[in-house]
Enzyme design. Structure first.
Site, short mmCIF file in Angstrom:
data_model
loop_
_atom_site.label_atom_id
_atom_site.label_comp_id
_atom_site.label_asym_id
_atom_site.label_seq_id
_atom_site.Cartn_x
_atom_site.Cartn_y
_atom_site.Cartn_z
N LYS A 22 37.94 36.69 29.17
CA LYS A 22 37.28 38.01 29.19
C LYS A 22 38.27 39.10 29.59
CE LYS A 22 34.83 39.29 32.90
NZ LYS A 22 35.26 40.55 33.52
N ASN A 23 39.04 38.85 30.66
CA ASN A 23 39.91 39.90 31.21
C ASN A 23 41.19 40.12 30.42
OD1 ASN A 23 37.94 40.38 33.03
ND2 ASN A 23 38.95 39.35 34.73
N CYS A 117 30.86 49.34 42.27
CA CYS A 117 30.02 48.19 41.86
C CYS A 117 29.76 47.33 43.08
CB CYS A 117 30.68 47.41 40.73
SG CYS A 117 31.94 46.27 41.29
N ARG A 122 36.01 50.67 44.13
CA ARG A 122 36.86 50.52 42.93
C ARG A 122 37.22 51.85 42.26
NH1 ARG A 122 34.76 45.40 39.57
NH2 ARG A 122 36.89 45.46 38.82
N ASP A 305 38.91 36.29 41.96
CA ASP A 305 37.80 35.89 41.08
C ASP A 305 37.43 34.42 41.23
OD1 ASP A 305 38.80 38.07 38.30
OD2 ASP A 305 37.83 38.48 40.23
N ARG A 397 27.80 38.00 31.42
CA ARG A 397 28.87 38.97 31.20
C ARG A 397 30.22 38.29 31.09
NH1 ARG A 397 29.21 43.60 35.25
NH2 ARG A 397 30.87 44.02 33.73
C1 EPZ Z 1 40.58 43.37 37.43
O1 EPZ Z 1 39.78 44.45 37.94
C2 EPZ Z 1 39.59 42.33 36.89
N1 EPZ Z 1 38.78 42.93 35.85
C3 EPZ Z 1 38.70 41.85 38.03
O2 EPZ Z 1 37.86 40.81 37.54
C4 EPZ Z 1 39.58 41.27 39.13
O3 EPZ Z 1 38.77 40.92 40.23
C5 EPZ Z 1 40.61 42.31 39.58
O4 EPZ Z 1 41.38 42.78 38.46
C6 EPZ Z 1 41.59 41.74 40.59
O5 EPZ Z 1 42.23 40.61 40.10
C7 EPZ Z 1 39.32 43.05 34.60
O6 EPZ Z 1 40.44 42.69 34.31
C8 EPZ Z 1 38.43 43.65 33.55
P1 EPZ Z 1 42.29 46.19 40.43
P2 EPZ Z 1 40.47 45.85 38.31
O7 EPZ Z 1 42.50 47.56 39.88
O8 EPZ Z 1 41.64 46.09 37.44
C9 EPZ Z 1 41.97 49.14 44.20
C10 EPZ Z 1 35.85 39.63 37.16
O9 EPZ Z 1 35.13 39.00 37.95
N2 EPZ Z 1 42.28 50.24 43.27
O10 EPZ Z 1 43.41 45.23 40.30
O11 EPZ Z 1 39.39 46.86 38.33
C11 EPZ Z 1 40.62 48.45 43.91
O12 EPZ Z 1 39.54 49.14 44.47
C12 EPZ Z 1 36.44 41.00 37.57
O13 EPZ Z 1 36.16 39.23 36.03
C13 EPZ Z 1 42.33 51.54 43.74
O14 EPZ Z 1 42.10 51.80 44.93
O15 EPZ Z 1 40.96 45.57 39.80
C14 EPZ Z 1 40.84 47.06 44.50
O16 EPZ Z 1 40.56 47.09 45.86
C15 EPZ Z 1 35.88 41.50 38.85
N3 EPZ Z 1 42.62 52.54 42.87
C16 EPZ Z 1 42.32 46.82 44.24
O17 EPZ Z 1 42.93 48.10 44.03
C17 EPZ Z 1 42.88 52.29 41.53
O18 EPZ Z 1 43.14 53.25 40.76
C18 EPZ Z 1 42.63 45.93 43.03
O19 EPZ Z 1 41.83 46.35 41.96
C19 EPZ Z 1 42.83 50.97 41.07
C20 EPZ Z 1 42.53 49.94 41.96
#
Ligand code: EPZ
Length: 417
Positions: A22-23, A117, A122, A305, A397
């Site tokens: 998915k990701n 969410c 996020r 995850d 999903r």
């Molecule tokens: C990706 O989400 C995945 N989703 C998530 O999988 C996964 O949990 C996550 O990476 C971490 O591995 C997809 O790839 C579609 P991040 P993403 O930006 O990119 C903070 C699942 O279950 N942050 O790496 O949204 C954020 O809040 C899903 O399949 C900021 O503060 O995660 C978090 O605490 C859930 N500002 C941390 O960084 C930003 O601009 C890492 O989030 C971006 C992120």
């Protein structure tokens, strides 16, 4: 039919095939926006999030040819509406991945802010900061990000934290920018590498994907290509946990341990026997699992995850495990539901202490997010008696035909109203 009924206590046995990731699929679908030529994608998982992304791209003017089973061809030559509306974005945060490609290809984009969410606030501030550094003018009005740039220009980008979709969005923006871009502190996830491979097949110039420094030399245009989506390492890990927890023995095909080292190491620490094959994984569970402590962190460390699924297996293991969640601030919603099945879990900030119990007992539980629902399914498969998992639309999903795959491994599961 948004409930799953599980009769627990059956060791999982047999063989199933793992679906595409998915990701990886979600950003790869967005990559089609970068070219006026067709992108043919195979091993695409049939998931609700993929359907949502296809609807999002379709309403932008992208022609979508569904070739059945696991393949689609996307043609963005008619892209004329660079807008991601709130109605679609609120159902799937990953919609933000259209922002970089739209600004790069169309010079403008209007994308609804994803909002928080169940697992955390996020924000997308790093996505915006990076695009501004590449010369985009960005304003946020009425819940929408408005971005404009005649042509993005290469820049040195540093993200304050490792962000997966942030890295993917900026990498896609940079492939059509004027000049060179360097992304430092980049995410190293295998899905980032899979996206980079797809972009390179389309004619992009990228090096260093998979490391924390990615270099991109902008080009004037991208071409058509064919790309096979990588296997889903989180789906793989989830079935390995289900087999481990039920004392089963399974073979998962169309996948490999190479994306899952941290998870495989921990499963072997529980006492599981794991045999990697070229394009498959075998797992044989011990009579009783040993508790293992985990700490989530960006790849190649233990993936967030998989945290919930490991909380479920530790709930019935010998001993006590300490879990530290360092990525998301609110990712223990499943703990109270696991407690309804009889698990002993104490939460203190980002730390959870799980004391293994001899057995779990079936009950009605509620899914709150994708991976939380997976952990409730794993626990339900172990629990004595009947477990009813409510709100399984969360599961749909991210897991393709989960009930059918579990049934193929001998589980007594069925969807119900
Ligand atoms: C990706 O989400 C995945 N989703 C998530 O999988 C996964 O949990 C996550 O990476 C971490 O591995 C997809 O790839 C579609 P991040 P993403 O930006 O990119 C903070 C699942 O279950 N942050 O790496 O949204 C954020 O809040 C899903 O399949 C900021 O503060 O995660 C978090 O605490 C859930 N500002 C941390 O960084 C930003 O601009 C890492 O989030 C971006 C992120």
């Amino acid at each position: 039919m948004d409930k799953l009924l599980i009769e627990g206590g059956v060791p999982l046995m047999g063989e199933i095939a793992i679906s595409g990731a998915k990701n990886a699929a979600l950003p790869i679908l967005c990559a089609a926006l970068l070219s006026a030529e067709p992108l043919h994608i195979t091993n695409l998982p049939r998931l609700n999030d993929v359907r949502t992304m296809l609807r999002l791209l379709g309403q932008m003017g992208v022609k979508i040819v569904d070739e059945g089973r696991d393949a689609v061809t996307l043609d963005a030559s008619g892209l004329d509406n660079p807008v991601a509306p709130y109605e679609l974005v609120r159902t799937m945060r990953a919609s933000v991945l259209v922002l970089g490609p739209l600004v790069a290809r169309c010079g403008e984009a209007r994308v609804s802010l994803p909002g928080g969410c169940a697992i955390g606030a996020r924000p997308v501030d790093q996505h915006i900061k990076g695009l501004e550094a590449m010369g985009a003018e960005i304003s946020v009005e009425q819940g929408y990000v408005h971005a404009r740039a005649a042509r993005l220009r290469g820049a040195r980008l540093f993200t304050d934290m490792v962000t997966v979709t942030g890295t993917e969005n900026l990498m896609m923006a940079a492939v059509l920018a004027a000049g060179d871009t360097v992304i430092e502190n980049a995410a190293r996830e295998p899905e980032v590498v899979d996206l980079a491979n797809c972009l390179v097949a389309m004619g992009a110039q990228i090096s260093g994907a998979g490391s924390d420094v990615i270099r991109i030399r902008g080009v004037d245009r991208l071409y058509g290509a064919t790309h096979r989506v990588m296997p889903d390492r989180i789906e793989t890990g989830t079935y390995l946990c289900a087999a481990a927890a039920t004392g089963g023995s399974v073979r998962l095909t169309g996948t490999s341990t190479s994306y899952l080292d941290a998870v495989v190491d921990k499963l072997m620490d529980t006492g599981c026997d794991i045999v990697p094959e070229r394009d498959a994984i075998r797992l044989k569970a011990p009579p009783k699992l040993t508790a293992v402590s985990i700490r989530t962190a960006p790849y190649p460390a233990f993936p967030t995850d998989m945290q919930a699924q490991f909380m479920a297996i530790n709930a019935v293991a010998d001993g006590t495990a300490v879990i530290r969640e360092t990525i998301f601030e609110n990712r223990y919603m499943h703990a109270v539901e696991l407690a309804r099945l009889g698990a002993e879990i104490r939460i203190d900030g980002n730390t959870a202490v799980v004391k293994g119990v001899p057995r779990l007992n079936g009950a009605t539980v509620m899914a709150t997010d994708l991976r939380a629902s997976a952990s409730l399914v794993v626990a339900g498969l172990v629990a004595q008696g009947t477990t009813l998992v409510d709100r399984i639309y969360h599961l749909d999903r991210g897991y393709e035909q989960l009930d059918r795959k579990l049934a193929a491994l001998g589980a007594r599961v069925r969807r119900t109203k």
